[in-house]
Design an enzyme around this catalytic site. Structure first.
Site, PDB file in Angstrom:
ATOM      1  CB  CYS A 112      -5.103   1.868  -4.399  1.00  0.00           C
ATOM      2  SG  CYS A 112      -3.412   2.359  -4.119  1.00  0.00           S
ATOM      3  CD  GLU A 113      -0.249  -3.591  -6.424  1.00  0.00           C
ATOM      4  OE1 GLU A 113      -0.771  -4.706  -6.435  1.00  0.00           O
ATOM      5  OE2 GLU A 113       0.755  -3.305  -7.099  1.00  0.00           O
ATOM      6  CG  HIS A 114       0.773   1.655  -4.887  1.00  0.00           C
ATOM      7  ND1 HIS A 114       0.465   2.252  -6.084  1.00  0.00           N
ATOM      8  CD2 HIS A 114       1.635   0.653  -5.173  1.00  0.00           C
ATOM      9  CE1 HIS A 114       1.115   1.638  -7.056  1.00  0.00           C
ATOM     10  NE2 HIS A 114       1.827   0.662  -6.536  1.00  0.00           N
ATOM     11  CG  HIS A 115      -1.876   4.647  -0.917  1.00  0.00           C
ATOM     12  ND1 HIS A 115      -1.735   4.870  -2.271  1.00  0.00           N
ATOM     13  CD2 HIS A 115      -0.861   5.315  -0.317  1.00  0.00           C
ATOM     14  CE1 HIS A 115      -0.691   5.660  -2.498  1.00  0.00           C
ATOM     15  NE2 HIS A 115      -0.129   5.927  -1.327  1.00  0.00           N
TER      16      HIS A 115
ATOM     17  CB  CYS B 100      -4.744   6.547  -2.506  1.00  0.00           C
ATOM     18  SG  CYS B 100      -4.416   6.201  -4.226  1.00  0.00           S
TER      19      CYS B 100
ATOM     20  CG  HIS C 240      -6.867   5.885  -8.327  1.00  0.00           C
ATOM     21  ND1 HIS C 240      -6.225   4.681  -8.182  1.00  0.00           N
ATOM     22  CD2 HIS C 240      -7.276   5.947  -9.611  1.00  0.00           C
ATOM     23  CE1 HIS C 240      -6.227   4.044  -9.350  1.00  0.00           C
ATOM     24  NE2 HIS C 240      -6.859   4.785 -10.222  1.00  0.00           N
TER      25      HIS C 240
ATOM     26  CD  GLN D  48      -7.470   3.226 -13.795  1.00  0.00           C
ATOM     27  OE1 GLN D  48      -7.451   3.980 -12.827  1.00  0.00           O
ATOM     28  NE2 GLN D  48      -7.871   3.611 -14.997  1.00  0.00           N
TER      29      GLN D  48
HETATM   30 ZN   LIG Z   1      -2.996   4.501  -3.923  1.00  0.00          ZN
END
Ligand SMILES: [Zn+2]
Length: 203
Positions: free
Chosen positions: A93-96, A164, A162, A134
């Site tokens: 996941c590119e956010h976390h 995260c 996910h 995703q």
């Molecule tokens: Zn994430």
């Protein structure tokens, strides 16, 4: 497939490892971890190698798999839908920068080209090996298959969990995120889309 969300750093793979190792050691120090501890001493190097050579090697366009095509003419003309069910996917996941994982099912209607099945798995894996969301992963796999198979008629569905979501906040661990990309006849012809979903139900 274009990649508007990343730019060429002009750094070699080796330079990337050295820099990430340096900066990850800083993150660990800031957290108060003792880098002289033998258990931690090599962690920055391990993380840097893992990012550049494994988890994020799909940022390197040169790592796109070389494709071989099945060339038999009759096979192309008479073949119906090619369906690959539940290929396992694992990405970050590119956010976390925490993993998400699950399955991708892919279908296409052969028009000019039929591709080796293992190559489809490699294409999926290539786009997984980047910091991703995703939704974009689903689109990138579909667009790449359309381009390399020279057919509009491509469908991709990804079902993933996910970490995260699980590790943070409420610790929700049961939910699955589903994303789809339907193109050509999979988008326009309801009976083709129906048969895609029926194939998906085969155990
Ligand atoms: Zn994430």
């Amino acid at each position: 497939v274009t990649n508007p969300y990343f730019v060429d750093t002009l750094l070699s793979e080796e330079e990337k490892v050295v820099l990430i190792q340096h900066h990850f050691a800083q993150i660990m120090s800031i957290l108060g971890l003792d880098l002289s501890d033998p258990d931690l001493a090599r962690t920055p190097q391990r993380v840097a190698q893992m990012y550049v050579k494994e988890l994020f090697c799909g940022l390197n366009e040169a790592s796109f798999p070389s494709l071989s095509y099945v060339s038999d003419e009759s096979c192309r003309k008479e073949q119906g839908m090619v369906f690959i069910k539940d290929a396992s996917i694992k990405s970050m996941c590119e956010h976390h920068f925490i993993p998400f994982f699950g399955t991708a099912s892919v279908a296409y209607l052969p028009y000019k080209k039929v591709i080796g099945l293992s190559k489809i798995h490699r294409i999926i894996d290539h786009f997984c090996r980047r910091p991703q969301i995703q939704e974009r992963l689903t689109v990138q796999i579909a667009e790449s298959l359309m381009k390399h198979l020279e057919t509009e008629d491509v469908a991709v569905i990804i079902q993933a969990k996910h970490l995260c979501v699980f590790l943070r906040g409420v610790g929700e661990d049961q939910s699955t995120t589903v994303t789809t990309a339907f193109h050509g006849k999979f988008e326009k012809e309801p009976y083709i889309q129906d048969s895609f979903y029926r194939n998906l139900l085969i155990k």
